[in-house]
Every structure is written in structure tokens, then in C-alpha cells.
Design an enzyme around this catalytic site. Structure first.
Site, PDB file in Angstrom:
ATOM      1  N   ALA A 187      -2.276  -2.142  -1.115  1.00 11.79           N
ATOM      2  CA  ALA A 187      -3.259  -2.087  -0.036  1.00 11.79           C
ATOM      3  C   ALA A 187      -4.692  -2.273  -0.528  1.00 11.79           C
ATOM      4  CB  ALA A 187      -3.146  -0.768   0.710  1.00 11.79           C
ATOM      5  N   LYS A 188      -4.862  -2.596  -1.805  1.00 14.24           N
ATOM      6  CA  LYS A 188      -6.202  -2.675  -2.363  1.00 14.24           C
ATOM      7  C   LYS A 188      -6.777  -4.094  -2.302  1.00 14.24           C
ATOM      8  CE  LYS A 188      -6.621   1.682  -3.330  1.00 14.24           C
ATOM      9  NZ  LYS A 188      -5.351   2.218  -2.814  1.00 14.24           N
ATOM     10  N   THR A 189      -8.059  -4.215  -2.672  1.00 16.04           N
ATOM     11  CA  THR A 189      -8.789  -5.482  -2.529  1.00 16.04           C
ATOM     12  C   THR A 189      -8.043  -6.638  -3.164  1.00 16.04           C
ATOM     13  OG1 THR A 189     -10.789  -4.136  -2.830  1.00 16.04           O
ATOM     14  CG2 THR A 189     -11.068  -6.535  -2.699  1.00 16.04           C
TER      15      THR A 189
END
Length: 388
Positions: A187-189
Site C-alpha cells: 500500500a506504499k508509494t
């Protein structure tokens, strides 16, 4: 918002290349003849250091582990006090507890990050580390935090797990303090599925981090790996070549991700009905990651009215309030049985933060949203504002 939106051909080709050119070697060390000279985790680390203008990057298995490894490298020991904030992901405090240190948790301010006044008031003779968390893309007030750290001679470890790509006054988040950590979960950049990074300009911290994450291996060039030298006890937190390969492909997309985040957030924020809300205080508008739009109402009742209609319209929030149980220390009774200072007070300890979060809404910003979808989203938000 996250790199998983752009997961595709480039990542698949990077993975296939491991088998096509390196005989499927997935281990980040050795097997030189089989791998034909390619060390993808090392390549990813170097590319990240170059991109973020830092001397050293150590890849590990998660953002949680990145903080643990960083604290070991910085000499944090059992009984040391580590100050962090009440609004963070549970992993920040889990890491402190895992090392045997004592979490000292303070309220946040209108940035939704650590309140520098509360931070300074919490410092004692046992304080050995400050961990500001750049929550949901907004850099913490690093000038004030670094000034406090310098005043009391306490190092600063930046938790940038939710802000990879943000900047503060022209400098990359994670490079302002003594050490920075990032998460690469899905779910990160940018993502490697799971994974984390420790970055620093301190060569000693890097040396310890590198050895600790690899069973204490010193990677001594005078010996083969099976006879490698060691001087500290370590663990196995090594990233695999598959993660390194995906990381390289994702890193090339970072600028595009940030650009789209900021563009889409700006559109919603500029055109929203602002009569009933206040936006989060952004410490550096140009450096904001732009992956989350946070606003708050005068009271929790209005926030709940908005939320009910917003969900009924088919939209969801990001961490506030949908996953607040995992992002606010006032929900973590399971942690505090062995933390004396919070054993009986965790329900009321962070009332300032609890009150702010209870009347707040966080909206995720997505990279691939097209103009028509943004306009529809805006219409939904404004129609709800008109009803409450």
C-alpha cells in the site's frame, strides 16, 4: 496513492530477467558464476541512495524491521526511552517494544504529526531517541524537531514509511535526521510487496545495520562468505532478489506517482466546499506527498454524518477512521500491559489526539484516477457537505 496501481509490464520483465540472465538466483549474496554478476538488491540500494542523495541504503524485509535494524544500529538498548507520537501505525511502537526499549508516546498537533512542544516536555535523562512519523504524506515539523534533538543531544530517527517521496524544504524526508526508514509494502508509494529501507549518511550506523540484518556478516572481502568474519550478533532480515528487481522497476515510476498524487489532491482540495471544515496543516505544501487529503469538522457528530453519506455513495477513507484501531495508540490496550506508565491510563492518555482524530476524515488520492472520476468524486463530497 500506491505503487501497486502501476504494477505491470516493467515489474514482470524485471522478475523474468532473474531467470533469463541470472539462472533464477534469488539470494542477494554469492552464487557469482550462476548470477552472471547481477546483484539486484545491491543495485536497488545504490539507485535509491542516488535518487535520495544519501550515502547509504540498506534494504530489509519490512518497514517494521527497518526501524528495528535502525535502532540497533543507533545503539538503542533495553530500558532506553524512545519518544514517538500517538498517531502512527502500530509498527512504530511494536519495534520499540521488540528491542526492549520504553515507548514514550506524545500527542500530535494540527499537522497530525508529533507536537514539538509535547515532544520536548517528554524528554528525560533516559531519552535516547526521537522518532517523528511523517504520517500520510505530510512531513513532520522537522526544523523544530531537529532543534530539540540538537539541544538535548538526542539522535532523530525519521519514520518515513507513509511518506516516501515527500520533501521538507527541498530535502527528501528520511534524510533530515540521523537515520530514515521506509516501508515498501503493497500500500506504499512504491512497493516490493513487502520490504523496507534504512537510509543514513552515518557510515557507522550503516555498518551496524548492514551486519545486523545479515546474521552479523561483515562481508569481509578477504574471505569467502562461508568463512566471513563477524563481531556482532545479528538476525536474518535480508531482502530477496525478486524484491530488489521489482523495487528497481517501481523506483523509476516514483516521480510520476508523486506528480499525479499532487495533481489530483490539488483539484479536490481547491474545489471542495470548505465552509464546514479545516484542512490539515501541511508543513511544506510543495513537499507534501499528496497521497491523502485530510480535513476535520468542528465536532465528531458532523464527521460521522459525512462519513455515513460518503460510504453510502460508494467511497472509502484511508486510516482515518476506517483503520484507526491500527493507527492510534489509544486503541492498543494489548501493548500496554507491560508498559507501566500506560497500563492504567491508555484510554485517556492522548485525549488531544483522540479528539482531533474523532472529527477527522482522510481521503485516499489515487494515481490512475481520470478527470471524469475526479469530478464525480468532487460532486459527491460537495453534495454531502451541503446536506450536513
Amino acid at each position: 496513492m500506491p505503487g501497486y496501481e502501476l504494477m505491470g509490464v516493467e515489474e514482470r520483465e524485471s522478475l523474468n530477467e532473474i531467470f533469463e540472465t541470472s539462472n533464477g538466483v534469488l539470494f542477494p549474496h554469492g552464487f557469482d558464476a550462476l548470477r552472471n554478476g547481477r546483484f539486484r538488491v545491491r543495485e536497488f540500494e545504490k539507485a535509491f541512495s542516488d535518487k535520495f542523495s544519501c550515502k547509504h541504503t540498506q534494504a530489509v524485509t519490512s518497514g517494521t524491521v527497518a526501524q528495528l535494524v535502525a535502532m540497533v544500529a543507533m545503539g538503542i538498548k533495553q530500558g532506553d526511552e524512545v519518544i514517538t507520537q500517538a498517531h502512527t501505525f502500530v509498527a512504530t511502537v511494536e519495534s520499540i517494544l521488540a528491542i526492549g526499549a520504553v515507548p514514550v508516546i506524545v500527542d500530535v498537533d494540527d499537522t497530525y504529526n508529533i507536537d514539538p512542544i509535547a515532544l520536548e516536555n517528554a524528554i528525560t535523562s533516559k531519552t535516547k531517541l526521537i522518532v517523528p512519523v511523517h504520517m500520510l504524506g505530510n512531513p513532520a515539523s522537522m526544523d523544530k524537531i531537529l532543534e530539540i534533538g540538537k539541544k538535548y543531544r538526542i539522535p532523530v530517527l525519521e519514520d518515513g514509511c507513509e511518506a516516501l517521496g515527500a520533501t521538507y524544504k527541498g530535502q527528501n524526508v528520511g534524510t533530515l535526521g540521523d537515520v530514515g526508514v521506509f516501508s515498501l509494502d503493497f500500500a506504499k508509494t512504491i512497493t516490493t510487496g513487502e520490504g523496507g529501507l534504512v537510509i543514513t549518511n552515518n557510515s557507522y550506523y550503516y555498518k551496524i545495520a548492514k551486519e545486523f540484518h545479515d546474521h552479523g556478516h561483515e562481508s569481509n572481502p578477504d574471505f569467502p562468505r562461508g568463512r566471513d568474519t563477524r563481531s556482532i550478533v545479528g538476525m536474518n532480515y535480508r531482502m530477496s532478489e525478486m524484491q530488489g528487481a521489482v523495487g528497481m522497476a517501481q523506483l523509476k515510476k516514483l516521480d510520476f506517482i508523486i506528480s499525479k498524487n499532487r495533481e489530483h489532491k490539488s483539484f479536490l482540495k481547491s474545489n471542495m466546499d470548505k465552509s464546514k471544515i479545516a484542512f490539515r496543516n501541511i508543513t511544506d505544501v510543495e513537499g507534501d506527498l499528496g497521497d491523502t487529503l485530510i480535513f476535520n469538522f468542528e465536532n465528531a457528530s458532523l464527521a460521522n454524518q459525512f462519513l455515513e453519506l460518503y460510504i453510502a455513495s460508494g467511497y472509502g477513507t484511508k486510516n482515518i477512521p476506517d483503520a484507526i484501531d491500527w493507527h492510534f495508540s489509544g486503541k492498543w490496550n494489548h501493548m500496554f500491559a507491560n508498559v507501566t506508565s500506560y497500563r492504567d491510563t491508555w484510554k485517556t492518555q492522548w485525549s488531544k489526539t483522540a479528539e482531533l482524530l474523532a472529527r477527522s476524515i482522510a481521503i485516499p488520492i489515487y494515481v490512475k484516477t481520470i478527470k471524469e472520476e475526479l469530478e464525480k468524486h468532487l460532486d459527491v463530497i460537495n453534495s454531502i457537505m451541503a446536506k450536513i
